[in-house]
Write an enzyme that holds these catalytic residues in place. Sequence first.
Site, PDB file in Angstrom:
ATOM      1  N   GLU A 158     -11.731   1.385  17.875  1.00  0.00           N
ATOM      2  CA  GLU A 158     -12.815   1.238  16.894  1.00  0.00           C
ATOM      3  C   GLU A 158     -13.621  -0.051  17.061  1.00  0.00           C
ATOM      4  OE1 GLU A 158     -10.324   1.124  13.236  1.00  0.00           O
ATOM      5  OE2 GLU A 158     -11.101  -0.894  12.917  1.00  0.00           O
ATOM      6  N   THR A 194      -4.379   5.121   7.483  1.00  0.00           N
ATOM      7  CA  THR A 194      -5.302   4.124   6.916  1.00  0.00           C
ATOM      8  C   THR A 194      -4.836   2.730   7.324  1.00  0.00           C
ATOM      9  OG1 THR A 194      -4.011   4.005   4.888  1.00  0.00           O
ATOM     10  CG2 THR A 194      -5.914   5.496   4.857  1.00  0.00           C
ATOM     11  N   SER A 195      -3.943   2.658   8.313  1.00  0.00           N
ATOM     12  CA  SER A 195      -3.341   1.358   8.625  1.00  0.00           C
ATOM     13  C   SER A 195      -4.023   0.690   9.826  1.00  0.00           C
ATOM     14  CB  SER A 195      -1.845   1.539   8.857  1.00  0.00           C
ATOM     15  OG  SER A 195      -1.205   0.314   8.728  1.00  0.00           O
ATOM     16  N   ARG A 196      -3.631   1.055  11.026  1.00  0.00           N
ATOM     17  CA  ARG A 196      -4.299   0.550  12.229  1.00  0.00           C
ATOM     18  C   ARG A 196      -4.311   1.665  13.268  1.00  0.00           C
ATOM     19  NH1 ARG A 196      -6.157  -2.689   9.439  1.00  0.00           N
ATOM     20  NH2 ARG A 196      -6.041  -4.970   9.509  1.00  0.00           N
ATOM     21  N   ILE A 243       0.833  -1.208   0.000  1.00  0.00           N
ATOM     22  CA  ILE A 243       0.000   0.000   0.000  1.00  0.00           C
ATOM     23  C   ILE A 243       0.869   1.260   0.000  1.00  0.00           C
ATOM     24  CG2 ILE A 243      -1.758   1.289   1.296  1.00  0.00           C
ATOM     25  CD1 ILE A 243      -2.745  -1.492   2.344  1.00  0.00           C
ATOM     26  N   ASP A 262      -8.792   6.723   8.919  1.00  0.00           N
ATOM     27  CA  ASP A 262      -9.745   5.675   8.531  1.00  0.00           C
ATOM     28  C   ASP A 262      -9.808   4.610   9.615  1.00  0.00           C
ATOM     29  OD1 ASP A 262     -11.537   4.409   6.613  1.00  0.00           O
ATOM     30  OD2 ASP A 262      -9.974   2.880   6.402  1.00  0.00           O
ATOM     31  N   ALA A 274     -11.403   2.037   3.909  1.00  0.00           N
ATOM     32  CA  ALA A 274     -10.417   2.190   2.822  1.00  0.00           C
ATOM     33  C   ALA A 274     -10.393   0.977   1.891  1.00  0.00           C
ATOM     34  CB  ALA A 274      -9.025   2.446   3.402  1.00  0.00           C
TER      35      ALA A 274
HETATM   36  P1  NAI Z   1       2.794  -4.909   3.630  1.00  0.00           P
HETATM   37  O1  NAI Z   1       3.111  -6.075   4.504  1.00  0.00           O
HETATM   38  O2  NAI Z   1       2.889  -5.054   2.154  1.00  0.00           O
HETATM   39  O3  NAI Z   1       3.718  -3.664   4.050  1.00  0.00           O
HETATM   40  C1  NAI Z   1       3.998  -3.301   5.370  1.00  0.00           C
HETATM   41  C2  NAI Z   1       5.359  -2.611   5.364  1.00  0.00           C
HETATM   42  O4  NAI Z   1       5.590  -2.116   6.685  1.00  0.00           O
HETATM   43  C3  NAI Z   1       6.507  -3.553   5.009  1.00  0.00           C
HETATM   44  O5  NAI Z   1       7.323  -2.969   4.008  1.00  0.00           O
HETATM   45  C4  NAI Z   1       7.263  -3.699   6.323  1.00  0.00           C
HETATM   46  O6  NAI Z   1       8.671  -3.875   6.163  1.00  0.00           O
HETATM   47  C5  NAI Z   1       6.945  -2.361   6.987  1.00  0.00           C
HETATM   48  N1  NAI Z   1       7.160  -2.349   8.419  1.00  0.00           N
HETATM   49  C6  NAI Z   1       6.982  -3.352   9.314  1.00  0.00           C
HETATM   50  N2  NAI Z   1       7.301  -2.945  10.556  1.00  0.00           N
HETATM   51  C7  NAI Z   1       7.705  -1.659  10.433  1.00  0.00           C
HETATM   52  C8  NAI Z   1       8.170  -0.702  11.359  1.00  0.00           C
HETATM   53  N3  NAI Z   1       8.336  -0.988  12.646  1.00  0.00           N
HETATM   54  N4  NAI Z   1       8.488   0.524  10.882  1.00  0.00           N
HETATM   55  C9  NAI Z   1       8.361   0.814   9.565  1.00  0.00           C
HETATM   56  N5  NAI Z   1       7.937  -0.039   8.646  1.00  0.00           N
HETATM   57  C10 NAI Z   1       7.620  -1.278   9.082  1.00  0.00           C
HETATM   58  O7  NAI Z   1       1.344  -4.434   4.067  1.00  0.00           O
HETATM   59  P2  NAI Z   1       0.284  -3.607   3.221  1.00  0.00           P
HETATM   60  O8  NAI Z   1      -0.559  -4.537   2.406  1.00  0.00           O
HETATM   61  O9  NAI Z   1       0.946  -2.479   2.529  1.00  0.00           O
HETATM   62  O10 NAI Z   1      -0.658  -3.045   4.394  1.00  0.00           O
HETATM   63  C11 NAI Z   1      -0.184  -2.091   5.330  1.00  0.00           C
HETATM   64  C12 NAI Z   1      -1.165  -1.992   6.476  1.00  0.00           C
HETATM   65  O11 NAI Z   1      -2.383  -1.432   5.993  1.00  0.00           O
HETATM   66  C13 NAI Z   1      -1.593  -3.358   7.065  1.00  0.00           C
HETATM   67  O12 NAI Z   1      -0.728  -3.711   8.109  1.00  0.00           O
HETATM   68  C14 NAI Z   1      -2.978  -3.119   7.564  1.00  0.00           C
HETATM   69  O13 NAI Z   1      -2.913  -2.860   8.946  1.00  0.00           O
HETATM   70  C15 NAI Z   1      -3.442  -1.857   6.833  1.00  0.00           C
HETATM   71  N6  NAI Z   1      -4.635  -2.074   6.012  1.00  0.00           N
HETATM   72  C16 NAI Z   1      -5.728  -1.260   6.217  1.00  0.00           C
HETATM   73  C17 NAI Z   1      -6.862  -1.387   5.445  1.00  0.00           C
HETATM   74  C18 NAI Z   1      -8.048  -0.482   5.622  1.00  0.00           C
HETATM   75  O14 NAI Z   1      -9.145  -0.791   5.110  1.00  0.00           O
HETATM   76  N7  NAI Z   1      -7.933   0.646   6.295  1.00  0.00           N
HETATM   77  C19 NAI Z   1      -6.963  -2.452   4.435  1.00  0.00           C
HETATM   78  C20 NAI Z   1      -5.740  -3.214   4.263  1.00  0.00           C
HETATM   79  C21 NAI Z   1      -4.633  -3.039   5.038  1.00  0.00           C
END
Ligand code: NAI
Length: 343
Positions: A259, A228-230, A154, A254, A293
């Site tokens: 929540e 938009t993450s957590r 993302i 988001d 999101a």
């Molecule tokens: P991903 O696994 O592809 O990318 C996560 C990135 O964060 C990786 O590059 C990883 O190395 C990095 N990371 C891990 N620990 C870290 C730290 N301490 N400091 C900095 N970077 C760190 O995950 P993706 O698919 O990009 O999703 C990211 C987040 O988005 C998910 O963890 C999820 O919580 C959230 N999400 C939210 C949605 C929503 O509807 N709001 C829907 C889908 C995901």
Amino acid sequence: MKVAFFDTKPYDIPGFEKSIENTGITIKFYEPKLCPDTVQLAEGYDAVCVFVNDTVNKEVIDKLYGYGVKLIALRCAGYNNVDVKHCYGKIHVVHVPAYSPYAVAEHGMALLLSLVRRIHKAYNRTREFNFSLNGFTGFDLHGKTVGIIGTGKIGCVFGDICRGFGMRTVAYDLFPKEDAGFEYLSLDELYEQSDIISLHCPLTAETKHMIDEEAIAKMKKGVIIINTSRGGLIDTESLIKGIKERKIGGACLDVYEEEENIFFNDFSDHIMDDDTLARLISMPNVIVTGHQAFLTEEALNNIAQTTVNNILSFFSNGICENELCYHCADVEQCKVIRNKKCF
Ligand code: NAI
């Protein structure tokens, strides 16, 4: 295969019903979330399908194991709500690692543009035929610096979108990607240089409350924060303090730390008990959406198809490439050692 589906919303059903056609899978759609009070609904099922706010703790896992449930199929990417370690040796866990990074990244940009150009305010004004522009001065995104924390699927798409707007994209990640077009900085440098900060890393013990008073103190005055993450990545009280002190120029949220029992439900006829959320929503420079999101047609179809494939793959040969490895925490390594199975 019989699957108990928890926390069902109307938009979940069409995609899943279509995806299970002719597969031998039957799904019972339950409205309640999975938690210690509802876990008995899973008795007699082979698998449970859960979402972001179901509680899959030790108590729930032990009960599921006792009922003979063999698989927990998450229909989302993040799995911070599942005690995956406790599942080891009992129940396998699969997730949907990617379904549409575009959905989430585009929503992040939609929030940012709305906030910066006051679209949320203008919408209400023009509905009352008030065409005054007072208070609507925004700023160009072009030429601004956006700091992206977490350059996974993302974060990378969000970076591409921002570069399309002519923004400088700096980033922080534990595992920088050489060819992703980012200028990687330390976290402190990112805080110091960014006009906008967007969070795209997972919620872990290490990242919980990473945006706290100390981090906010290092940021530029007027910074805009997008999450938009957590929700747990941000210490909400520190965020509110930062906004009240005019240090933070705006927040696009988001997700929200508390929540779990609020989002995805209609409380429009109730008095909101959560004062922190009510305070945030009352602020003119904060936009809150209720964890939407991910909600595009493409994403819903991909979620349903991948979840059904995960279930089919697991029950046909005991192997699923989307199994979460909670034993050695290294998925690739685990796939080699354990022939693509966690245990
Ligand atoms: P991903 O696994 O592809 O990318 C996560 C990135 O964060 C990786 O590059 C990883 O190395 C990095 N990371 C891990 N620990 C870290 C730290 N301490 N400091 C900095 N970077 C760190 O995950 P993706 O698919 O990009 O999703 C990211 C987040 O988005 C998910 O963890 C999820 O919580 C959230 N999400 C939210 C949605 C929503 O509807 N709001 C829907 C889908 C995901």
